[in-house]
Design a protein around this motif. Structure first.
Motif, PDB file in Angstrom:
ATOM      1  N   VAL A  27       0.836  -1.204   0.000  1.00  0.00           N
ATOM      2  CA  VAL A  27       0.000   0.000   0.000  1.00  0.00           C
ATOM      3  C   VAL A  27       0.869   1.251   0.000  1.00  0.00           C
ATOM      4  CG1 VAL A  27      -1.684   1.304   1.360  1.00  0.00           C
ATOM      5  CG2 VAL A  27      -1.968  -1.150   1.069  1.00  0.00           C
ATOM      6  N   LEU A  28       1.964   1.238   0.758  1.00  0.00           N
ATOM      7  CA  LEU A  28       2.851   2.397   0.779  1.00  0.00           C
ATOM      8  C   LEU A  28       3.496   2.635  -0.589  1.00  0.00           C
ATOM      9  CD1 LEU A  28       4.648   2.008   4.235  1.00  0.00           C
ATOM     10  CD2 LEU A  28       3.037   3.786   3.568  1.00  0.00           C
ATOM     11  N   HIS A  73       0.231   3.570  -3.180  1.00  0.00           N
ATOM     12  CA  HIS A  73      -0.574   4.763  -2.915  1.00  0.00           C
ATOM     13  C   HIS A  73       0.147   5.819  -2.101  1.00  0.00           C
ATOM     14  CE1 HIS A  73      -4.061   2.591  -4.485  1.00  0.00           C
ATOM     15  NE2 HIS A  73      -3.756   1.582  -3.679  1.00  0.00           N
ATOM     16  N   GLY A  74       1.305   5.491  -1.545  1.00  0.00           N
ATOM     17  CA  GLY A  74       2.042   6.483  -0.767  1.00  0.00           C
ATOM     18  C   GLY A  74       3.266   7.024  -1.462  1.00  0.00           C
ATOM     19  N   LEU A 105      -5.594   0.097   7.369  1.00  0.00           N
ATOM     20  CA  LEU A 105      -5.331   0.511   5.998  1.00  0.00           C
ATOM     21  C   LEU A 105      -6.053  -0.408   5.032  1.00  0.00           C
ATOM     22  CD1 LEU A 105      -1.507   1.392   5.932  1.00  0.00           C
ATOM     23  CD2 LEU A 105      -3.464   2.927   6.126  1.00  0.00           C
ATOM     24  N   SER A 153      -6.898   0.239  -1.050  1.00  0.00           N
ATOM     25  CA  SER A 153      -6.971   1.465  -1.847  1.00  0.00           C
ATOM     26  C   SER A 153      -6.180   2.609  -1.236  1.00  0.00           C
ATOM     27  CB  SER A 153      -8.436   1.888  -2.003  1.00  0.00           C
ATOM     28  OG  SER A 153      -9.014   2.187  -0.739  1.00  0.00           O
ATOM     29  N   GLY A 154      -5.571   2.393  -0.080  1.00  0.00           N
ATOM     30  CA  GLY A 154      -4.837   3.448   0.592  1.00  0.00           C
ATOM     31  C   GLY A 154      -5.669   4.233   1.579  1.00  0.00           C
ATOM     32  N   HIS A 214      -6.437   9.360   3.843  1.00  0.00           N
ATOM     33  CA  HIS A 214      -5.672   8.533   2.921  1.00  0.00           C
ATOM     34  C   HIS A 214      -4.255   8.384   3.437  1.00  0.00           C
ATOM     35  CE1 HIS A 214      -3.949   7.162  -0.961  1.00  0.00           C
ATOM     36  NE2 HIS A 214      -5.169   6.701  -1.173  1.00  0.00           N
ATOM     37  N   ILE A 215      -3.586   7.311   3.029  1.00  0.00           N
ATOM     38  CA  ILE A 215      -2.223   7.056   3.467  1.00  0.00           C
ATOM     39  C   ILE A 215      -1.263   8.126   2.953  1.00  0.00           C
ATOM     40  CG2 ILE A 215      -1.741   5.570   1.490  1.00  0.00           C
ATOM     41  CD1 ILE A 215      -0.403   5.219   5.100  1.00  0.00           C
ATOM     42  N   ALA A 216      -1.623   8.779   1.832  1.00  0.00           N
ATOM     43  CA  ALA A 216      -0.769   9.844   1.307  1.00  0.00           C
ATOM     44  C   ALA A 216      -0.681  11.020   2.273  1.00  0.00           C
ATOM     45  CB  ALA A 216      -1.283  10.308  -0.047  1.00  0.00           C
TER      46      ALA A 216
END
Length: 481
Positions: free
Chosen positions: A343-344, A347-348, A399, A402-403, A447-449
């Motif tokens: 995920v990182l 999406h990150g 998490l 999709s982030g 969101h992870i961002a």
């Protein structure tokens, strides 16, 4: 006379075969299948030769008037043990306790039996592995030699039941351990699947008919599972696991199954020279000695049963010289770490394919809930960027692939525990889905961002006039920084 058909039983899972095999198809264990002679059983033989039995009584459900009353319990005298059992031992209940050798099972049970005997209850401690003199030596070492606990060294189940049935039934009976018990109705060696199942069934019948609470101590396999057939775990009322690392001084009693209380409840103990001591505030114990200024550390606000628990997540991300970077995890699910890393990257905007990743839960605690995803991601990004996280912040959140940062349950209890320990901020999912006044200031993430951008903004750029790390070292060109 009919020929007795012999069977082959796996000693790890209890699977039955009609011939010997080198590998069990049920549990994939090698050299675990042994030959056993099935017992005749109490229902064998023609019906005319069996003694007549009195019919049982039927109790109508509508005869219960008023509110349902909680099952009567007997306190053990140890608060952490009562927490795991749901408030004390229920009369007639059977508890299966497992744990690694030398972890402290016998010490805990000796302290519990001494505390109950001191309050005036009749307690019997049956040891199948030690002599009575050895049990007394351990009691003297713990300072419990003066308590009126009845000791016996016996392995025959029929003799144990007959002896305990004399006089007033005990309030608590400890069988240490069930793998050493044997019954005359089964023609097999002690410790086999048939003997363990039959011995446990006889002891459970004794507990239900007399109202005695029985604790069965069980051995564990190399995988940490309780040895013997799985049917024993379904027969008992509660299953508890005594966990801990030999390199740490604390132990955790975890309820895996409990018909009379909450599951996944834990009790924390500290191993001392005088035995096991209760830890009323385990969060302070797990956070002791924390390095506040070190990158790669995040405080996770978790839940173990009904108890909020704060632990430190440690991560180390280092460049790898190997073709396949290493992924080492202690105290967490390795598959869950692989998902967080994916995920990182997706999406990150974080490049982790060329780095070794090491993750550790400080103190030796094992975490199973997905709410630790956000704390793990924060520790990974902090270690990679070199930016230390705020020392007064806690993290929790799940998490998604999709982030997205998803809400988790029991958020108010987590925040209240963090506030009690002096934390000033919580990084949580947006829209926790639970109403109530916030006990701690929160920063909601969608969101992870958002998490990656917030941590990377404080990453060091230069040390001594030289560039230490740039965004290109750990991020793709279209990263959110």
């Amino acid at each position: 006379m009919a020929k007795i058909q012999q069977t082959f039983v796996c000693q790890s899972c209890g699977a039955v075969y009609n011939r010997w095999r080198g590998r069990c198809e049920a549990c994939n264990g090698w050299n675990t299948i042994q030959e056993e002679v099935p017992s005749a059983g109490p229902q064998s033989g023609p019906a005319a030769t069996r003694p007549s039995r009195a019919r049982g009584r039927i109790f109508p459900l509508e005869g219960l008037t008023g509110e349902a009353k909680e099952a009567p319990r007997t306190p053990s005298g140890i608060n952490e043990l009562d927490r795991v059992t749901g408030g004390g031992f229920v009369r007639g209940s059977v508890i299966l306790l497992g744990g690694d050798p030398g972890i402290g099972k016998s010490t805990l049970l000796m302290q519990a039996s001494a505390a109950m005997a001191k309050s005036g209850e009749r307690v019997a401690y049956i040891s199948g592995e030690e002599a009575v003199g050895q049990v007394r030596l351990r009691a003297e070492r713990l300072g419990l030699a003066g308590h009126p606990v009845e000791l016996a060294a016996q392995t025959n189940v029929e003799d144990i039941v007959e002896t305990l049935s004399q006089g007033h039934p005990p309030a608590l009976t400890i069988i240490d351990s069930i793998q050493t018990m044997w019954t005359e109705t089964v023609e097999s060696a002690p410790g086999t699947v048939t003997q363990v199942r039959s011995s446990a069934q006889a002891l459970i019948r004794f507990a239900k008919t007399t109202g005695t609470a029985v604790i069965l101590v069980g051995h564990v396999t190399k995988d940490g599972q309780i040895a013997g057939p799985r049917v024993v775990e379904h027969m008992v009322d509660a299953v508890a696991s005594f966990e801990g690392d030999q390199g740490h001084h604390f132990r955790i009693l975890r309820a895996v199954k409990n018909r009379f209380g909450p599951t996944d409840e834990i009790g924390v103990f500290e191993m001392t020279d005088a035995g096991l001591a209760e830890v009323p505030n385990p969060s302070a114990l797990f956070l002791a000695g924390r390095d506040h200024a070190a990158p790669g550390t995040a405080v996770f606000a978790g839940m173990e049963g009904t108890r909020p628990l704060l632990v430190e997540i440690q991560a180390l991300v280092a460049p790898s010289s190997l073709g396949m970077p290493r992924r080492a995890v202690v105290g967490w699910d390795p598959n869950r770490l692989s998902m967080v890393l994916a995920v990182l990257e997706a999406h990150g905007g974080i490049r982790l394919g060329g780095h070794d990743v090491y993750l550790n839960v400080a103190g030796g605690l094992r975490i199973t809930e997905p709410a630790a995803d956000l704390a793990v991601a924060a520790a990974l990004v902090s270690s990679l960027s070199g930016a230390a996280l705020p020392s007064d912040s806690v993290y929790f959140g799940e998490l998604g692939l999709s982030g997205a940062v998803r809400p988790v349950s029991q958020a108010p209890a987590r925040l209240k525990e963090a506030l009690k320990l002096g934390f000033g901020k919580a990084i949580t999912p947006q829209g926790r889905g639970e109403s109530g006044e916030r006990a701690l200031p929160t920063e909601a993430l969608r969101h992870i961002a958002d998490l990656v951008a917030g941590i990377a903004s404080g990453a060091p750029r230069r040390v001594g006039g030289k560039r230490e790390r740039s965004r290109d070292d750990y991020a793709v060109p279209d990263d959110p920084f």
